[in-house]
Design a protein around this motif. Structure first.
Motif, PDB file in Angstrom:
ATOM      1  N   MET A 194       0.787  -0.978   0.238  1.00 19.06           N
ATOM      2  CA  MET A 194       0.119  -0.066   0.001  1.00 19.06           C
ATOM      3  C   MET A 194       1.062   1.387   0.048  1.00 19.06           C
ATOM      4  O   MET A 194       1.893   1.191   0.846  1.00 19.06           O
ATOM      5  N   LYS A 195       0.581   2.109  -0.699  1.00 16.53           N
ATOM      6  CA  LYS A 195       1.566   3.254  -1.032  1.00 16.53           C
ATOM      7  C   LYS A 195       0.887   4.459  -0.444  1.00 16.53           C
ATOM      8  O   LYS A 195      -0.368   4.727  -0.379  1.00 16.53           O
ATOM      9  N   ALA A 196       1.479   5.330   0.361  1.00 17.73           N
ATOM     10  CA  ALA A 196       1.095   6.441   1.128  1.00 17.73           C
ATOM     11  C   ALA A 196       0.796   7.637   0.043  1.00 17.73           C
ATOM     12  O   ALA A 196       1.674   7.933  -0.663  1.00 17.73           O
ATOM     13  N   VAL A 197      -0.302   8.280  -0.155  1.00 14.03           N
ATOM     14  CA  VAL A 197      -0.332   9.319  -0.694  1.00 14.03           C
ATOM     15  C   VAL A 197      -0.489  10.620   0.146  1.00 14.03           C
ATOM     16  O   VAL A 197      -0.515  10.488   1.246  1.00 14.03           O
ATOM     17  N   ALA A 198      -0.120  11.707  -0.452  1.00 15.90           N
ATOM     18  CA  ALA A 198       0.259  12.832   0.110  1.00 15.90           C
ATOM     19  C   ALA A 198      -1.032  13.139   1.068  1.00 15.90           C
ATOM     20  O   ALA A 198      -2.042  13.147   0.668  1.00 15.90           O
ATOM     21  N   GLY A 199      -0.532  13.380   2.314  1.00 16.60           N
ATOM     22  CA  GLY A 199      -1.722  13.680   3.435  1.00 16.60           C
ATOM     23  C   GLY A 199      -2.294  12.188   4.018  1.00 16.60           C
ATOM     24  O   GLY A 199      -3.101  12.517   4.880  1.00 16.60           O
ATOM     25  N   GLN A 200      -1.963  11.026   3.462  1.00 14.02           N
ATOM     26  CA  GLN A 200      -2.464  10.082   4.111  1.00 14.02           C
ATOM     27  C   GLN A 200      -1.373   8.946   4.763  1.00 14.02           C
ATOM     28  O   GLN A 200      -0.131   9.059   4.050  1.00 14.02           O
ATOM     29  N   GLN A 201      -1.625   8.163   5.671  1.00 16.38           N
ATOM     30  CA  GLN A 201      -0.660   7.412   6.368  1.00 16.38           C
ATOM     31  C   GLN A 201      -0.932   5.987   5.872  1.00 16.38           C
ATOM     32  O   GLN A 201      -2.113   5.596   5.778  1.00 16.38           O
ATOM     33  N   ALA A 202      -0.069   5.233   5.653  1.00 16.66           N
ATOM     34  CA  ALA A 202      -0.181   3.805   5.473  1.00 16.66           C
ATOM     35  C   ALA A 202      -0.800   2.996   6.780  1.00 16.66           C
ATOM     36  O   ALA A 202      -0.156   3.298   7.818  1.00 16.66           O
ATOM     37  N   LEU A 203      -1.673   2.316   6.577  1.00  9.57           N
ATOM     38  CA  LEU A 203      -1.988   1.447   7.590  1.00  9.57           C
ATOM     39  C   LEU A 203      -1.550  -0.035   7.420  1.00  9.57           C
ATOM     40  O   LEU A 203      -1.767  -0.700   6.431  1.00  9.57           O
ATOM     41  N   ILE A 204      -0.753  -0.308   8.635  1.00  6.14           N
ATOM     42  CA  ILE A 204      -0.491  -1.795   8.584  1.00  6.14           C
ATOM     43  C   ILE A 204      -0.747  -2.449   9.722  1.00  6.14           C
ATOM     44  O   ILE A 204      -0.836  -2.041  10.904  1.00  6.14           O
ATOM     45  N   ALA A 205      -1.404  -3.542   9.462  1.00  2.00           N
ATOM     46  CA  ALA A 205      -2.179  -4.327  10.567  1.00  2.00           C
ATOM     47  C   ALA A 205      -1.125  -5.578  10.710  1.00  2.00           C
ATOM     48  O   ALA A 205      -0.788  -6.448   9.844  1.00  2.00           O
ATOM     49  N   THR A 206      -0.986  -6.197  11.932  1.00  2.00           N
ATOM     50  CA  THR A 206      -0.356  -7.280  12.284  1.00  2.00           C
ATOM     51  C   THR A 206      -1.367  -8.065  13.097  1.00  2.00           C
ATOM     52  O   THR A 206      -2.035  -7.631  13.976  1.00  2.00           O
ATOM     53  N   PHE A 207      -1.245  -9.293  12.949  1.00  2.00           N
ATOM     54  CA  PHE A 207      -2.048 -10.209  13.529  1.00  2.00           C
ATOM     55  C   PHE A 207      -1.323 -11.335  14.363  1.00  2.00           C
ATOM     56  O   PHE A 207      -0.177 -11.829  13.588  1.00  2.00           O
ATOM     57  N   GLU A 208      -1.829 -11.646  15.471  1.00  2.00           N
ATOM     58  CA  GLU A 208      -1.001 -12.655  16.227  1.00  2.00           C
ATOM     59  C   GLU A 208      -1.988 -14.045  16.244  1.00  2.00           C
ATOM     60  O   GLU A 208      -3.036 -13.891  16.660  1.00  2.00           O
ATOM     61  N   ILE A 209      -1.369 -15.037  15.816  1.00  2.88           N
ATOM     62  CA  ILE A 209      -2.141 -16.337  15.856  1.00  2.88           C
ATOM     63  C   ILE A 209      -1.959 -17.119  16.844  1.00  2.88           C
ATOM     64  O   ILE A 209      -0.756 -17.172  17.285  1.00  2.88           O
ATOM     65  N   GLN A 210      -2.866 -17.591  17.650  1.00  5.00           N
ATOM     66  CA  GLN A 210      -2.560 -18.364  18.833  1.00  5.00           C
ATOM     67  C   GLN A 210      -3.160 -19.772  18.460  1.00  5.00           C
ATOM     68  O   GLN A 210      -4.378 -20.002  17.952  1.00  5.00           O
ATOM     69  N   THR A 211      -2.517 -20.699  19.007  1.00  2.30           N
ATOM     70  CA  THR A 211      -2.981 -22.005  18.879  1.00  2.30           C
ATOM     71  C   THR A 211      -3.306 -22.740  20.316  1.00  2.30           C
ATOM     72  O   THR A 211      -2.653 -22.511  21.133  1.00  2.30           O
ATOM     73  N   TYR A 212      -4.400 -23.372  20.126  1.00  6.61           N
ATOM     74  CA  TYR A 212      -4.843 -23.907  21.678  1.00  6.61           C
ATOM     75  C   TYR A 212      -4.922 -25.585  21.296  1.00  6.61           C
ATOM     76  O   TYR A 212      -5.570 -25.958  20.256  1.00  6.61           O
ATOM     77  N   VAL A 213      -4.692 -26.195  22.337  1.00  2.85           N
ATOM     78  CA  VAL A 213      -4.985 -27.579  22.142  1.00  2.85           C
ATOM     79  C   VAL A 213      -5.918 -28.025  23.359  1.00  2.85           C
ATOM     80  O   VAL A 213      -5.866 -27.555  24.346  1.00  2.85           O
ATOM     81  N   VAL A 214      -6.960 -28.537  22.822  1.00  2.04           N
ATOM     82  CA  VAL A 214      -8.204 -29.009  23.553  1.00  2.04           C
ATOM     83  C   VAL A 214      -8.096 -30.385  23.840  1.00  2.04           C
ATOM     84  O   VAL A 214      -8.207 -31.268  22.590  1.00  2.04           O
ATOM     85  N   ARG A 215      -7.860 -30.973  25.331  1.00  2.00           N
ATOM     86  CA  ARG A 215      -7.830 -32.247  25.363  1.00  2.00           C
ATOM     87  C   ARG A 215      -9.205 -32.820  25.649  1.00  2.00           C
ATOM     88  O   ARG A 215      -9.942 -32.132  26.481  1.00  2.00           O
ATOM     89  N   THR A 216      -9.642 -33.882  25.236  1.00  2.00           N
ATOM     90  CA  THR A 216     -10.942 -34.333  25.127  1.00  2.00           C
ATOM     91  C   THR A 216     -10.832 -35.895  25.934  1.00  2.00           C
ATOM     92  O   THR A 216      -9.845 -36.257  25.834  1.00  2.00           O
ATOM     93  N   ALA A 217     -11.784 -36.116  26.875  1.00  2.00           N
ATOM     94  CA  ALA A 217     -11.629 -37.460  27.533  1.00  2.00           C
ATOM     95  C   ALA A 217     -11.624 -38.542  26.407  1.00  2.00           C
ATOM     96  O   ALA A 217     -12.370 -38.458  25.242  1.00  2.00           O
ATOM     97  N   PRO A 218     -11.144 -39.441  26.446  1.00  2.00           N
ATOM     98  CA  PRO A 218     -11.073 -40.749  25.324  1.00  2.00           C
ATOM     99  C   PRO A 218     -12.488 -41.287  25.353  1.00  2.00           C
ATOM    100  O   PRO A 218     -13.318 -41.181  26.176  1.00  2.00           O
ATOM    101  N   PRO A 219     -12.984 -41.768  24.253  1.00  2.00           N
ATOM    102  CA  PRO A 219     -14.490 -42.303  24.150  1.00  2.00           C
ATOM    103  C   PRO A 219     -14.611 -43.398  24.941  1.00  2.00           C
ATOM    104  O   PRO A 219     -13.711 -44.114  25.419  1.00  2.00           O
ATOM    105  N   LYS A 220     -15.791 -43.411  25.749  1.00  2.00           N
ATOM    106  CA  LYS A 220     -16.085 -44.472  26.791  1.00  2.00           C
ATOM    107  C   LYS A 220     -17.328 -45.405  26.272  1.00  2.00           C
ATOM    108  O   LYS A 220     -18.314 -44.690  25.430  1.00  2.00           O
ATOM    109  N   ALA A 221     -17.486 -46.498  26.467  1.00  2.00           N
ATOM    110  CA  ALA A 221     -18.538 -47.367  25.977  1.00  2.00           C
ATOM    111  C   ALA A 221     -19.804 -46.768  26.818  1.00  2.00           C
ATOM    112  O   ALA A 221     -19.714 -46.489  27.901  1.00  2.00           O
ATOM    113  N   PRO A 222     -20.905 -47.038  26.224  1.00  2.00           N
ATOM    114  CA  PRO A 222     -21.999 -46.594  26.714  1.00  2.00           C
ATOM    115  C   PRO A 222     -22.558 -47.647  28.146  1.00  2.00           C
ATOM    116  O   PRO A 222     -21.663 -48.679  27.769  1.00  2.00           O
ATOM    117  N   PRO A 223     -23.271 -47.298  29.114  1.00  2.00           N
ATOM    118  CA  PRO A 223     -23.848 -48.100  30.100  1.00  2.00           C
ATOM    119  C   PRO A 223     -24.316 -49.431  29.510  1.00  2.00           C
ATOM    120  O   PRO A 223     -24.804 -49.536  28.409  1.00  2.00           O
TER     121      PRO A 223
END
Length: 98
Positions: A1-30
Motif C-alpha cells: 500500500m502506497k501512502a498518498v500525500a496527506g495519508q498514512q499507510a495502515l499496517i495491521a499485524t495479527f497474532e495467531i494463537q493455537t490452543y490444544v483442547v484435550r477431550t476425554a477418550p471415548p467411553k462405552a455406553p452403560p
C-alpha cells in the motif's frame, strides 16, 4: 500500500494463537443388559440369562449380542462383556437372585 500525500499507510499485524483442547477418550455406553439368572449343567457350558427391556437372552461365552457386545466370560460374580466398537471390557454383576 502506497501512502498518498496527506495519508498514512495502515499496517495491521495479527497474532495467531493455537490452543490444544484435550477431550476425554471415548467411553462405552452403560451396558443395556441386566443379569437375571445362570444355568450350570454338568456336561454343558454355563449359560447366563440376561434381560434387555422385555427381551430375555440366553448367552454363553463367545456369543455376540446386538453385534455390539461379545460375551467374554461367565464367572461366579460377574458376566464380562466387550463393547466391540471401542474394544472396552464391561461387566454385569451377578446378584444373589441366581
Amino acid at each position: 500500500m502506497k501512502a498518498v500525500a496527506g495519508q498514512q499507510a495502515l499496517i495491521a499485524t495479527f497474532e495467531i494463537q493455537t490452543y490444544v483442547v484435550r477431550t476425554a477418550p471415548p467411553k462405552a455406553p452403560p451396558v443395556p443388559y441386566r443379569f437375571v439368572g445362570k444355568l450350570e449343567a454338568k456336561n454343558a457350558a454355563p449359560r447366563a440369562f440376561l434381560a434387555k427391556g422385555e427381551a430375555l437372552l440366553i448367552v454363553s461365552a463367545g456369543d455376540l449380542l446386538d453385534n455390539l457386545y461379545k460375551v467374554e466370560s461367565l464367572g461366579q460374580t460377574e458376566v464380562v462383556l466387550t463393547y466391540l466398537p471401542l474394544n472396552q471390557r464391561q461387566s454385569i454383576p451377578i446378584s444373589g437372585g441366581q
